[in-house]
Design a protein around this motif. Structure first.
Motif, PDB file in Angstrom:
ATOM      1  N   ALA A 167       1.951 -11.225 -22.105  1.00 46.17           N
ATOM      2  CA  ALA A 167       1.120 -10.761 -22.987  1.00 46.17           C
ATOM      3  C   ALA A 167       1.417 -11.325 -24.455  1.00 46.17           C
ATOM      4  O   ALA A 167       0.483 -11.759 -25.232  1.00 46.17           O
ATOM      5  N   ARG A 168       2.537 -11.716 -24.441  1.00 47.75           N
ATOM      6  CA  ARG A 168       2.976 -12.262 -25.850  1.00 47.75           C
ATOM      7  C   ARG A 168       2.498 -13.844 -25.928  1.00 47.75           C
ATOM      8  O   ARG A 168       2.565 -14.149 -27.161  1.00 47.75           O
ATOM      9  N   LEU A 169       2.678 -14.265 -24.628  1.00 48.26           N
ATOM     10  CA  LEU A 169       2.073 -15.704 -24.714  1.00 48.26           C
ATOM     11  C   LEU A 169       0.645 -15.777 -25.064  1.00 48.26           C
ATOM     12  O   LEU A 169       0.349 -16.756 -25.491  1.00 48.26           O
ATOM     13  N   GLU A 170      -0.012 -15.064 -24.385  1.00 51.63           N
ATOM     14  CA  GLU A 170      -1.336 -14.970 -24.724  1.00 51.63           C
ATOM     15  C   GLU A 170      -1.758 -14.579 -26.138  1.00 51.63           C
ATOM     16  O   GLU A 170      -2.356 -15.288 -26.850  1.00 51.63           O
ATOM     17  N   LEU A 171      -0.789 -13.884 -26.843  1.00 49.09           N
ATOM     18  CA  LEU A 171      -1.084 -13.772 -28.342  1.00 49.09           C
ATOM     19  C   LEU A 171      -0.881 -14.907 -29.287  1.00 49.09           C
ATOM     20  O   LEU A 171      -1.459 -15.245 -30.140  1.00 49.09           O
ATOM     21  N   ALA A 172       0.442 -15.620 -28.685  1.00 48.51           N
ATOM     22  CA  ALA A 172       0.654 -16.960 -29.214  1.00 48.51           C
ATOM     23  C   ALA A 172      -0.331 -17.966 -29.202  1.00 48.51           C
ATOM     24  O   ALA A 172      -0.764 -18.433 -29.950  1.00 48.51           O
ATOM     25  N   MET A 173      -1.009 -17.780 -28.066  1.00 48.70           N
ATOM     26  CA  MET A 173      -2.031 -18.949 -27.727  1.00 48.70           C
ATOM     27  C   MET A 173      -3.243 -18.625 -28.753  1.00 48.70           C
ATOM     28  O   MET A 173      -3.830 -19.723 -29.204  1.00 48.70           O
ATOM     29  N   LYS A 174      -3.538 -17.277 -28.859  1.00 48.70           N
ATOM     30  CA  LYS A 174      -4.734 -16.842 -29.848  1.00 48.70           C
ATOM     31  C   LYS A 174      -4.363 -17.452 -31.143  1.00 48.70           C
ATOM     32  O   LYS A 174      -5.366 -18.062 -31.873  1.00 48.70           O
ATOM     33  N   ASP A 175      -3.044 -17.236 -31.851  1.00 49.86           N
ATOM     34  CA  ASP A 175      -2.853 -17.664 -33.044  1.00 49.86           C
ATOM     35  C   ASP A 175      -2.921 -19.168 -33.147  1.00 49.86           C
ATOM     36  O   ASP A 175      -3.549 -19.575 -34.177  1.00 49.86           O
ATOM     37  N   LEU A 176      -2.385 -19.872 -32.401  1.00 51.52           N
ATOM     38  CA  LEU A 176      -2.607 -21.355 -32.434  1.00 51.52           C
ATOM     39  C   LEU A 176      -3.980 -21.941 -32.311  1.00 51.52           C
ATOM     40  O   LEU A 176      -4.504 -22.723 -32.753  1.00 51.52           O
ATOM     41  N   SER A 177      -4.675 -21.021 -31.424  1.00 52.30           N
ATOM     42  CA  SER A 177      -6.287 -21.541 -31.426  1.00 52.30           C
ATOM     43  C   SER A 177      -6.925 -21.498 -32.677  1.00 52.30           C
ATOM     44  O   SER A 177      -7.641 -22.362 -33.116  1.00 52.30           O
ATOM     45  N   ARG A 178      -6.744 -20.149 -33.346  1.00 52.74           N
ATOM     46  CA  ARG A 178      -7.208 -20.152 -34.769  1.00 52.74           C
ATOM     47  C   ARG A 178      -6.519 -20.994 -35.910  1.00 52.74           C
ATOM     48  O   ARG A 178      -7.522 -21.642 -36.464  1.00 52.74           O
ATOM     49  N   ALA A 179      -5.409 -21.448 -35.596  1.00 49.24           N
ATOM     50  CA  ALA A 179      -4.957 -22.402 -36.626  1.00 49.24           C
ATOM     51  C   ALA A 179      -5.205 -23.793 -36.439  1.00 49.24           C
ATOM     52  O   ALA A 179      -5.409 -24.639 -37.238  1.00 49.24           O
TER      53      ALA A 179
END
Length: 806
Positions: free
Chosen positions: A277-289
Motif C-alpha cells: 500500500a505504501r509503495l502504491e502511494l509512493a508511485m502515485k506521488d512520483l507520477s504526479r511529479a
C-alpha cells in the motif's frame, strides 16, 4: 557518502538585491554633516573619520563577496544603521539620503528608491538571508561536514527571512512596498530555507545509516516544509514558475521517499500488505511529479532523480506484490486505512542576532546628543537634586537633633570617662588613626590649595569671555558709526542683541561663582578654627593619652551603678539608628552619582515626530519614582527617633543623679568631647573642599564650552564684517549693501548656553554653596565615622553661619 535515494540536485539560492552606490548629495557625509551642525551644534569635521567609516561599511555590506567573511560586515552595517536611526531621522522630511535597490524577485527587477532608512535596513537583512542561501547551496554535500554546514547556512537564512517577515509590518513598516519584501514572499523564502535545511538533516541521517523508521519521518517533514513553501510562494506572486515547479516536485518527491522508507520498515516487520500500500502511494506521488507540465520546468538533475526513484520503487512494488501473492497472501489495505507518517522536524530557524550582541566596535556618533536632550537632562538634574536635597536636609536635621541632644547631655563622653578612666576609648584611637591615614592637616591644606587654584583659573576664563564680548561690541559699534546708511548694517543685529543669550548665561555663571567664593571664605574660617584640635587628634597614642586627664578615682564609685548599664543600652540603640541615617545619606549620594538619564531621554527624543515638541516630563516622572522607597525609609526614621531620644534622656537623668557632681570626670569628659568634635570637623572640611573641587571642575567645563561657542560666534561676525568691507570697497552702492547679506549670522537671541549654566546648581542648592545652618556635631555623638578616604560628608557642604561648639 549519500545513499542511493539521496538527491544530488542543486539547492535553490536567493539572488541578492542590487544597491545603487551613494554619491553626491546622497552621501552619508554630505547629509549627516549638516544635521550634526544644525541639530547637535557641533563641528562636522570632528566626525569626518566616522562618516568615512560609515560609507566604507556600506560599500562592503551592500556588495558582499559570497564568502563567510561578508556575514559580519553586513551585520555590522545593519547594527550601525539601527543606532544611527536613533539619532538621525533619515527620511524624506529630514535627512534625505536616497537609498536605491533593485528587486531580487518579482516579474521585473526594476529599482525602487526611498529616503527612509528602514528600506536600507530591510534590504541589508534580505541580502544577509540571500548570502546564507548561496553559501548553503554552494556546499557539495559529498561529506557529512559539508551537509552540516549547508544545514547551518539554510537555518540562518530562514532566521533572516523570518525576522524580516515579522519586522516588515512593524519595525520596517515605513519601507516602500516591494515584491520581494512582502510578508507572503518572505514567509515563502523562510519556509524554503527551512525545507532545504531539513533536507540536509534527512541526508545526514542517510549517511549515518539511521533506521528506516527515523529516515521516513525526516523525509515526511521535508515534504511538508516544501509544501508550505510552495503554498506561500504561490500566494506571493513573486516567485518564478521554475521555483514553484521545483517546490511542488520536491513536495511529492520526499512524500514518495517517506513512503518508500516506511515500506521497508513494514517489510522488516512482516507487514507485507501495508508495504505494498505504501509503495502504491509512493508511485502515485512520483507520477504526479513527473507530469509533463511540471517536469519540463524542472532542473534536469531533479527530473532524473524522480525517474530513477520511480524505477526503483516500481521494481520494489512488483517484487512485494509477487511475494505477497505467492507466499504471504496478506490483504493490501486501502491508502486511507494506513497510518499517516508523523514528520520529525530537526531544522529550526536560527534567531536573528540581537543588535546588542552584533557590534564589535562602539556605535558611530555615540557622543552626539541633541541640544534639546541636553536641556532636558539639565532640567532633570535640577529636579532630581531638589528631591535629593530635600531628603538630605531632613536626614541632616535628624542627625543634628541627635548631636545637639547628646551634647546637651554630655554624652557619650560622660560614659567613656567612667569606662576608661586612664586609657583612651578604642573608638577615639581608631578615629585618630583614620585621620592620620587620610592625610590629616596636610591633606586639608593640599585640598585648600587646589580649591583656590581652580577658583583662579575659573575666574580667568570668565574674564576672557567678558573681554571677547566687549571687543565684539566695541567693534560692532565702530562699524555702525562708519557705515550707518548701508542696508546690510541696518539688517545686522546689534552686538548686545545678538549676544543677549551669552550675557545671560555669563551672568548666571558669575552669580554661581560668587556664591562659591563666599563658601570658600567661610570654609577657610572653619578650617582655621578647627586646625589646632585636628592637629592634636592626629597625634600618636602616647601623646593623646597625655593630653586627656585621668578620672580613675571617680570612675570606681559609679561604675557598678545600674543606671550606667541602662544608659549604655539606650545609647547603643540610638547609635544603630544614627548609623541608618548615615547609610541613608550614602544611598542618596550613590543615587545621584549612578543616575544617567541621557540614554532614556535620547530614546524618547527619537520617537517624537517633526511636528511635536520634545516632552521630557514622562521620562522625568518615571525616573523620579526611583526615590519613592527612600522617601518611605526617611519617614520611618523620622517616626522612630523621638522615642529613642526620650529613652536616652530618661536613662541619663538617672545616671546623673547616681553620679553626682565630680570635677575630675567633667574635665576628662570635656577633653574627650573636644577630640570628638575635631574628628567630625575634619570630615566636614574635607568633604566641603572636595565638593568645591568638583564644583570648580564642572564650572570650568561649562565655561570652556561657553567660551568656544562665543569665540565661534565672534569669528563668524568678523567674517561677515570682512565680506561686507570687501563688497563696499568693490563698489557697492549706498543703501544697497547686499553682497554680504547671505553671510549674515543670526546669532543667539537668548538662552544659547542656558543648558550648560542651568546644569550648575544655583546658589543655595547645597552643592558647594552653604545650604543653611547646621549645628556642629557634639562630642561622641552616635553618628558612625565616615569611611577612611571618604570624599563626601553626609549632609553636603558644612554650615559656617553659626559658631562652632566644642
Amino acid at each position: 557518502m549519500p545513499d542511493s535515494d539521496a538527491p544530488t540536485s542543486p539547492f535553490t539560492a536567493v539572488e541578492l538585491r542590487k544597491a545603487t552606490v551613494l554619491d553626491g548629495a546622497s552621501l552619508f557625509s554630505a547629509q549627516l554633516s549638516g544635521y550634526i551642525s544644525s541639530t547637535f551644534g557641533e563641528d562636522p569635521g570632528t566626525y569626518a573619520t566616522q562618516l568615512r567609516s560609515l560609507e566604507n561599511l556600506r560599500e562592503d555590506a551592500v556588495n558582499p563577496d559570497i564568502h563567510t567573511s561578508s556575514v559580519d560586515r553586513i551585520l555590522q552595517y545593519h547594527a550601525q544603521l539601527w543606532h544611527l536611526s536613533k539619532k538621525f531621522p533619515m527620511d524624506e522630511y529630514h535627512i534625505r539620503i536616497c537609498f536605491t535597490w533593485a528587486n531580487s524577485l518579482g516579474k521585473d527587477s526594476k529599482s525602487i528608491s526611498s529616503f527612509n532608512v528602514d528600506f536600507e535596513r530591510a534590504s541589508v537583512v534580505f541580502n544577509l538571508g540571500a548570502l546564507y542561501s548561496k553559501l548553503g547551496a554552494a556546499e557539495s554535500r559529498t561529506a557529512i561536514e559539508s551537509v552540516k554546514r549547508a544545514a547551518a547556512y539554510f537555518q540562518s537564512a530562514a532566521g533572516c527571512f523570518q525576522f524580516l517577515e515579522q519586522a516588515i509590518s512593524t519595525e520596517f513598516a515605513k519601507a516602500p512596498p516591494c515584491p520581494d519584501l512582502s510578508q507572503k514572499t518572505l514567509g515563502g523564502l523562510a519556509s524554503l530555507m527551512l525545507a532545504q535545511a531539513q533536507e540536509c538533516a534527512w541526508q545526514k541521517a542517510l549517511g549515518d545509516k539511521m533506521k528506516n523508521s527515523i529516515i521516513c519521518r525526516l523525509a515526511k517533514k521535508v515534504s511538508e516544509l516544501y509544501e508550505q513553501a510552495h503554498d506561500a510562494a504561490k500566494a506571493s506572486d513573486a516567485f518564478p514558475n521554475s521555483w514553484l515547479a521545483t517546490l511542488r516536485a520536491k513536495t511529492l518527491y520526499f512524500s514518495a521517499l517517506a513512503q518508500f522508507r516506511k515500506s521497508k520498515d513494514c517489510s522488516a516487520a512482516s507487514q507485507f500488505g501495508e508495504e505494498i500500500a505504501r509503495l502504491e502511494l509512493a508511485m502515485k506521488d512520483l507520477s504526479r511529479a513527473l507530469e509533463s507540465s511540471l517536469q519540463k520546468q524542472l532542473h534536469a538533475t531533479l527530473a532524473e532523480e524522480l525517474k530513477s526513484l520511480q524505477v526503483e520503487i516500481d521494481a520494489a512494488k512488483k517484487r512485494a506484490e509477487k511475494d505477497n501473492d505467492l507466499i504471504y497472501m496478506q490483504i493490501v489495505p486501502r491508502p486511507d486505512a494506513i497510518a499517516a507518517i508523523n514528520g520529525a522536524q530537526l531544522a529550526q530557524p536560527t534567531p536573528f542576532p540581537e543588535l546588542s550582541s552584533i557590534l564589535s566596535l562602539p556605535p558611530l556618533f555615540s557622543s552626539l546628543v541633541p541640544f534639546e536632550v541636553h536641556q532636558a537632562a539639565s532640567l532633570y538634574t535640577l529636579k532630581r537634586d531638589e528631591v535629593i536635597k530635600g531628603m538630605r536636609e531632613q536626614s541632616e536635621e535628624l542627625a543634628t537633633v541627635i548631636n545637639v541632644t547628646l551634647a546637651s547631655l554630655n554624652l557619650p563622653a560622660a560614659v567613656e570617662a567612667i569606662d576608661l578612666p586612664d586609657s583612651l576609648p578604642p573608638s577615639l584611637l581608631a578615629r585618630s588613626k583614620e585621620i592620620r591615614d587620610s592625610g590629616g592637616v596636610t591633606c586639608l591644606q593640599m585640598l585648600w590649595n587646589q580649591v583656590t587654584s581652580l577658583q583662579q583659573t575659573t575666574n580667568a576664563i570668565v574674564t576672557s569671555i567678558e573681554t571677547t564680548l566687549a571687543e565684539e561690541e566695541s567693534d560692532d559699534q565702530t562699524l555702525r558709526t562708519q557705515y550707518t546708511g548701508y542696508r546690510w548694517m541696518q539688517d545686522r543685529k546689534p552686538s548686545r542683541v545678538a549676544t543677549a543669550g551669552y550675557y545671560g548665561s555669563l551672568v548666571e555663571m558669575k552669580g554661581s561663582l560668587g556664591s562659591a567664593a563666599t563658601a570658600n571664605n567661610q570654609l577657610r574660617d572653619y578650617l582655621d578654627d578647627a586646625l589646632a584640635q585636628i592637629y592634636a587628634l592626629c597625634s600618636e597614642k602616647d601623646q593623646l593619652t597625655a593630653m586627656v586627664p585621668s578620672g580613675r578615682e571617680s570612675a570606681a564609685r559609679i561604675k557598678t551603678d545600674p543606671s550606667l548599664a541602662s544608659l549604655k543600652q539606650a545609647l547603643l540603640r540610638l547609635q544603630v539608628h544614627a548609623g541608618q541615617i548615615t547609610k541613608f545619606v550614602e544611598q542618596l549620594k550613590h543615587m545621584r552619582t549612578d543616575d544617567d538619564i541621557l540614554p532614556k531621554l535620547s530614546e524618547a527624543y527619537t520617537k517624537k515626530s517633526i511636528t511635536e515638541s520634545f516632552d521630557a516630563q514622562p521620562v522625568f516622572d518615571q525616573e523620579l519614582k526611583r526615590f519613592s522607597p527612600l522617601q518611605e525609609q526617611l519617614a520611618g526614621l523620622k517616626s522612630q527617633q523621638p522615642q529613642l531620644l526620650k529613652t536616652v534622656e530618661d536613662a541619663n537623668a538617672k545616671f546623673v543623679l547616681a553620679k553626682g557632681s565630680d570635677k575630675e570626670l567633667e574635665t576628662r569628659k570635656q577633653a574627650l568631647q573636644n577630640l570628638d568634635i575635631a574628628y567630625t570637623d575634619f570630615w566636614k572640611i574635607k568633604g566641603g573642599l572636595e565638593e568645591g573641587i568638583n564644583y570648580y571642575n564642572e564650572a570650568q567645563s561649562r565655561l570652556e564650552k561657553l567660551k568656544k561657542v562665543i569665540d565661534d560666534f565672534c569669528f563668524a561676525r568678523q567674517m561677515e564684517k570682512r565680506d561686507f568691507l570687501v563688497s563696499v570697497q568693490g563698489g557697492a552702492t549706498f543703501g544697497g549693501g547686499s553682497a554680504a547679506a547671505t553671510a549674515r549670522a543670526a546669532g543667539p537671541t537668548q538662552g544659547v548656553y542656558s543648558l550648560a549654566t542651568s546644569a550648575l546648581p544655583p546658589a543655595g542648592s547645597g552643592l558647594w554653596t552653604p545650604n543653611g545652618p547646621t549645628a556642629n556635631p557634639i562630642p561622641g555623638a552616635a553618628t558612625p565615622s565616615a569611611p577612611s578616604g571618604s570624599s563626601h560628608v553626609p549632609g553636603g557642604y558644612p554650615s559656617l553661619t553659626q559658631p562652632r561648639q566644642r
